[in-house]
Design an enzyme around this catalytic site. Structure first.
Site, PDB file in Angstrom:
ATOM      1  N   VAL A   1       0.837  -1.200   0.000  1.00 40.08           N
ATOM      2  CA  VAL A   1       0.000   0.000   0.000  1.00 40.08           C
ATOM      3  C   VAL A   1       0.874   1.253   0.000  1.00 40.08           C
ATOM      4  CG1 VAL A   1      -1.992  -1.061   1.111  1.00 40.08           C
ATOM      5  CG2 VAL A   1      -0.196  -0.080   2.519  1.00 40.08           C
ATOM      6  N   ASP A   2       0.457   2.236  -0.764  1.00 38.92           N
ATOM      7  CA  ASP A   2       1.029   3.574  -0.690  1.00 38.92           C
ATOM      8  C   ASP A   2       0.460   4.238   0.563  1.00 38.92           C
ATOM      9  OD1 ASP A   2       2.224   6.060  -1.520  1.00 38.92           O
ATOM     10  OD2 ASP A   2       0.233   6.669  -2.203  1.00 38.92           O
ATOM     11  N   LYS A   3       1.125   5.286   1.056  1.00 36.16           N
ATOM     12  CA  LYS A   3       0.635   5.978   2.251  1.00 36.16           C
ATOM     13  C   LYS A   3      -0.310   7.117   1.889  1.00 36.16           C
ATOM     14  CE  LYS A   3       3.133   9.031   4.454  1.00 36.16           C
ATOM     15  NZ  LYS A   3       2.226  10.213   4.457  1.00 36.16           N
TER      16      LYS A   3
END
Length: 644
Positions: free
Chosen positions: A317-319
C-alpha cells in the site's frame, strides 16, 4: 417456415458468422494443432466445425443419413445456431481484451502529457525565446514561470520557489527550491520564478523513465492462463480420441448402415463436447462479478485482475492518498500562557491565507470551519524553507520553523517537547510568534481515511501480509503505520523506481503481490505488481496502470474487491464443474455406451439439447453471483491465503 426451407436460411445466415467472423479462430485452432499446444481455440474450431459441418452435410445431402436420425416430420436436425453462438461469444471476449490493451496506451499518453510542449530558453544575452521541449539540450538555461510545468530535469541556477512534486513523491506539500536544488520534469512550479540548467532531457528524464517502466511492466506481465485453456490441454485430444474411437468401433461392429451410425455417433460426441458451457463458464461469471463490483465501487478492468487478486498473499500500500486522505488538516494547536487558541489561529490563518502552500490552506480551512474569516494582512513576506510573516491588526506575526522564529527573536524552547511529540505522531509542525514572542505551535497532518484501520484488519484476517511504501520520511511513515495497524513492513523515502523494484523483489521471492496506490509515482509499481489497485480519487495515470480501481477511493472497497475475487473465482470453478458434469455424462452416451444394454443412441439433436442445458445451468449459476452475499470466511491459520 417450411421445414425444407429452414436449413437453407440458417445456412445463409450462419455462413458469414462461421466462415468470415470465425475464420481467425479456425486459424488459431489449426496453429495450436501444428504446435501441439491445445487451447480454447482448438475446442472452438472442432466444436463449431463439427456442428456446422454436420449441419452442412444434413442440408446438402439429407438422403445419406439413416431414418433413425430424422425428426417426426422426416427432416434432419441442424445445429447452425450452436456454431453461431460460440463464435459470437468468443468474439465478445476478444473485444473486451482489446479494450483493456487500448487502455495501456492511454496510460502512457497521460504520462507524456505531464510534460509541457515548449520551454523558455534563456540565451547568453539574457533574452528568452520559446523552443520545443525536444529541442532542449543538456546545459541549456531555461526559465520556469509561476504555475508552469518544469520541462526537463535540471538544477536551479537562480530564484526561489516551491514546486509541487506529488507526481514523484506522492506527498502533497510543495518542496522549497533554491539555487543548487534539483528539479524534475513534469512537476509544477509554485509562485516564484526559477532559472534552471537542463541536466537530463528527452528519454533521460525521470518522467520518461517512468513511462518506460510502466510500458515495460505491462508488456512483460504474462497473461494469466485461464482455467478453461489449461483444461483444454488435455480435454481436446481426449475428445478427439473418443470421437475417432467411436467412429472406428461403430464402423467395425455396429449395425447397418455402419458408416451412417459411425459418422453420426462421432459427430454427437463432438457436438456434446462443444465448448458452449465451457466458453460461458468464465465470461459469464466475470460479467456478473464485475457488474456486482461496479455497484459496490470496485471497477475491474479484466478477468486476469480478479484471478490475480484471488490468489495474492501480499498487499503493498502507498501511504498518502491511500491509507491517508491525501489532504492535510489542522489536527492540533498548542499555545503558550497568555494566549487563546482562537486568537492564535485567527492571526496565523490570516497570514497563511496569503500563501498557496497546502499546509497553509489547511490552517485557513480550520479557521473557516470555526466560522472565522481571515483578517487583512500587510507587509507579507515569504522565505522558502523557513516560513512566512505579516502584520495583522497591528501585530507582527511570524510562522515557520525554529530557525525562522529565532531570526524573529522568539524562543521555541517552551514548546519543543510538544513539537517533538507531534512530529512523532506524523504531523508537520509550524511555530507561531506574535510581536517577537512565542505564541503557539500549529500541527498539521494528513489523517488516516475513516475506514483504513477496519479495512487493514479485515485484509490481514484474510491472510494478507501488508507492506507500506511511501516517498515520505521514516518518522511520519512509522507514525501512520502504527495508527493504521497490521502493517508488517515499512519502506520510506522512496522514488517511483524504488517502489517498482521492491515489488519485483517481493515477487521474485515467491510472493504474489497486489499494489494499491493513487499517484503518478505509484504507476510503475501498479504496473509491475500481479494486480494493481488504484484509488479512484487518484491520478488518471495510476488508474490506467491498474487492473482494478476503487471508485470512491475507499479502502473498504478493497476488502469488497478481495471478497468479490474469491466469490467470482469460486463461481467460475463451479461453472466449469457443471459444464464437465454434462460432458462426463453425455459423452459416453453419445458414443453409444448404452446401446448394447438398452438399444439407446444419443442423436445429435439430443446432444444439442444437452449442450444447451449445460449452458443454461452455467448462466443461472453465474447470475446467482450478482445476488448472494459476498463475505469473508475468517481463516484459522494466520498465513491462510486460500479462497473463501
Amino acid at each position: 417456415m417450411p421445414p425444407a426451407l429452414s436449413p437453407w436460411i440458417q445456412l445463409a445466415l450462419t455462413l458469414p458468422i462461421v466462415g468470415w467472423a470465425g475464420l481467425p479462430f479456425f486459424q488459431r485452432g489449426l496453429a495450436s494443432l501444428r504446435t501441439g499446444h491445445f487451447n480454447m481455440f482448438t475446442l472452438i474450431m472442432f466444436g463449431t466445425g463439427a456442428a456446422f459441418g454436420y449441419s452442412l452435410a444434413a442440408t446438402l445431402a439429407p438422403a445419406a443419413f439413416p431414418a433413425t436420425f430424422r425428426q417426426m416430420d422426416g427432416t434432419l436436425p441442424v445445429y447452425y445456431e450452436a456454431a453461431g453462438v460460440v463464435v459470437a461469444l468468443v468474439l465478445l471476449g476478444q473485444i473486451l481484451e482489446l479494450r483493456a490493451r487500448a487502455a495501456t496506451g492511454n496510460a502512457i499518453r497521460a504520462l507524456l502529457d505531464l510534460t509541457p510542449k515548449q520551454a523558455h530558453r534563456v540565451g547568453p544575452d539574457g533574452h528568452e525565446n520559446d523552443v520545443a521541449v525536444e529541442d532542449v539540450v543538456k546545459g541549456d538555461r531555461l526559465r520556469i514561470r509561476p504555475g508552469e510545468s518544469v520541462p526537463v530535469d535540471g538544477l536551479v541556477i537562480s530564484g526561489t520557489s516551491s514546486i509541487d512534486e506529488s507526481m514523484i513523491s506522492g506527498e502533497p506539500a510543495p518542496v522549497a527550491k533554491k539555487p543548487g536544488d534539483p528539479v524534475t520534469g513534469g512537476t509544477i512550479n509554485g509562485t516564484g520564478s526559477l532559472e534552471i540548467e537542463a541536466q537530463a532531457v528527452g528519454s533521460d528524464t525521470m518522467l520518461a523513465r517512468i513511462v518506460k517502466m510502466v510500458a515495460a511492466a505491462q508488456r512483460s506481465r504474462a497473461p494469466i492462463q485461464t482455467v478453461a485453456d489449461r483444461i483444454s490441454g488435455w480435454f481436446v485430444p481426449l475428445m478427439l480420441a473418443i470421437s475417432v474411437l467411436t467412429f472406428i468401433v461403430w464402423y467395425v461392429t455396429g449395425p447397418a448402415p455402419r458408416f451412417g451410425h459411425a459418422l453420426l455417433n462421432a459427430i454427437s460426441v463432438l457436438i456434446i463436447a462443444c465448448p458452449c458451457a465451457l466458453g460461458l463458464a468464465t465470461p459469464m461469471s466475470i460479467m456478473v462479478g464485475t457488474g456486482r463490483g461496479a455497484r459496490e465501487g470496485v471497477l475491474v478492468r479484466n478477468a486476469e485482475a480478479l484471478q490475480a487478486l484471488d490468489k495474492v498473499d501480499t498487499l503493498v500500500v502507498d501511504k498518502t492518498g491511500t491509507l491517508t486522505e491525501g489532504h492535510p488538516r489542522l489536527i492540533g494547536l498548542d499555545v503558550t500562557e497568555g494566549w487563546q487558541e482562537t486568537d492564535v489561529l485567527r492571526l496565523a490563518a490570516s497570514v497563511e491565507a496569503q500563501s498557496q502552500h497546502p499546509l497553509a490552506q489547511a490552517v485557513v480551512r480550520a479557521l473557516k470551519d470555526r466560522h472565522g474569516d481571515p483578517a487583512p494582512v500587510s507587509d507579507f513576506a515569504s522565505q522558502p524553507g523557513l516560513g512566512i510573516s505579516g502584520t495583522v491588526d497591528g501585530h507582527q506575526v511570524v510562522i515557520g520553523n525554529a530557525e525562522r522564529l529565532k531570526q524573529a527573536g522568539a524562543d521555541t524552547t517552551p514548546l519543543e517537547a510538544a513539537a517533538t511529540a507531534r512530529r512523532q505522531g506524523g504531523a508537520g509542525v509550524m511555530f507561531v510568534a506574535i510581536d517577537g514572542k512565542l505564541a503557539g505551535l500549529i500541527a498539521v497532518a494528513d489523517p488516516l481515511r475513516a475506514d483504513t484501520q477496519a479495512a487493514l484488519a479485515a485484509l490481514h484476517a484474510d491472510g494478507l501480509r501488508i507492506v507500506m511504501l511511501t516517498g515520505d520520511n521514516e518518522t511520519t511513515a512509522k507514525a501512520v503505520a502504527k495508527a493504521a495497524g497490521h502493517i508488517a513492513e515499512i519502506h520510506a523515502g522512496l522514488k517511483p523506481q524504488d517502489k517498482a523494484d521492491i515489488i519485483r523483489r517481493l515477487e521474485a521471492s515467491g510472493a504474489r503481490v497486489a499494489m494499491t496506490g493513487d499517484g503518478v509515482n505509484d504507476a510503475p509499481a501498479l504496473a509491475a505488481a500481479s494486480v494493481g489497485i488504484a484509488m479512484g480519487t487518484g491520478t488518471d495515470v495510476a488508474i490506467e496502470s491498474a487492473g482494478i480501481t476503487l471508485a470512491h477511493g475507499s479502502l473498504g472497497a478493497l476488502v469488497r474487491a478481495r471478497m468479490l475475487a474469491h466469490a467470482t473465482m469460486r463461481n467460475i470453478r463451479q461453472n466449469l464443474a457443471f459444464s464437465f458434469l454434462f460432458n462426463g455424462i453425455g459423452i459416453p452416451v453419445a458414443a453409444g455406451a448404452l446401446y448394447p444394454v438398452f438399444g439407446m443412441l444419443l442423436s445429435p439433436m439430443i446432444a444439442g439439447a444437452a449442450m444447451a442445458l449445460s449452458s443454461v445451468t452455467v448462466v443461472t449459476n453465474a447470475l446467482r453471483l450478482g445476488k448472494e452475499p459476498v463475505a469473508a470466511r475468517r481463516p484459522t491459520d494466520p498465513h491462510h491465503t486460500g479462497s473463501i
